[in-house]
Design an enzyme around this catalytic site. Sequence first.
Site, PDB file in Angstrom:
ATOM      1  N   HIS A 299     -26.564  50.011 -59.390  1.00 41.33           N
ATOM      2  CA  HIS A 299     -25.628  48.904 -59.628  1.00 41.33           C
ATOM      3  C   HIS A 299     -24.849  48.545 -58.375  1.00 41.33           C
ATOM      4  O   HIS A 299     -24.821  49.282 -57.397  1.00 41.33           O
ATOM      5  CB  HIS A 299     -24.678  49.237 -60.786  1.00 41.33           C
ATOM      6  CG  HIS A 299     -23.753  50.398 -60.547  1.00 41.33           C
ATOM      7  ND1 HIS A 299     -22.612  50.297 -59.795  1.00 41.33           N
ATOM      8  CD2 HIS A 299     -23.813  51.685 -60.975  1.00 41.33           C
ATOM      9  CE1 HIS A 299     -21.991  51.463 -59.777  1.00 41.33           C
ATOM     10  NE2 HIS A 299     -22.704  52.331 -60.482  1.00 41.33           N
TER      11      HIS A 299
ATOM     12  N   CYS B  33     -24.748  57.657 -60.523  1.00 42.30           N
ATOM     13  CA  CYS B  33     -25.353  56.334 -60.356  1.00 42.30           C
ATOM     14  C   CYS B  33     -25.615  56.060 -58.880  1.00 42.30           C
ATOM     15  O   CYS B  33     -24.994  56.644 -57.995  1.00 42.30           O
ATOM     16  CB  CYS B  33     -24.443  55.244 -60.924  1.00 42.30           C
ATOM     17  SG  CYS B  33     -24.432  55.191 -62.726  1.00 42.30           S
TER      18      CYS B  33
END
Length: 190
Positions: free
Chosen positions: A149, A165
């Site tokens: 992301h 992440c």
Amino acid sequence: MRFAVVAFAAVLAATPASAFFNFTGQPSVDPLADPGGSGEVQLSPIPRELVAFEGRHAPGTIVVSTSERRLYFVLKDGQAVRYGIGVGRPGFEWSGIKSVTRKAEWPAWTPPAQMLKRRPDLPRYMEGGPDNPLGARAMYLGGSLFRIHGSNEPNTIGQAVSSGCIRMSNEDVTDLYERVKVGTRVVVLR
């Protein structure tokens, strides 16, 4: 695997100058990097590059090297686009093979229960937008809590600070998002 820089100029060719400069040659506001319109362009501290790529991964594969803090999108003819990334901090490192199961533009964020347990001060839900920690785009990695992301903190690119992440600058995640399809294979190496 061995990686080598092919040509930084090729990266600039892949990103039109009009995306970052106006007709006077001065920096212009990139609406993806600064959707609030404050005039601040949030560029990655690690430039995107076209590099030589030796490996057994097929074109269209994402290869993440957490030790290098780089993500490679494999192209044909032994090349890849290399991006700077932020990765999991100590205790949150991981490796494995996943696939992109969903893509979202300006995604909303619901912190997972594990994160809320560690950080009860976090909001339970946050609408997508410039203040959202998921940034401009997100690609969800099936069978996990992890995503590739964007970030509203470009200074974290090149660092090990996430809860697992893979973080990218908003301009880089937007570029990758356009290249990636649902079903794309993602190989994460430590």
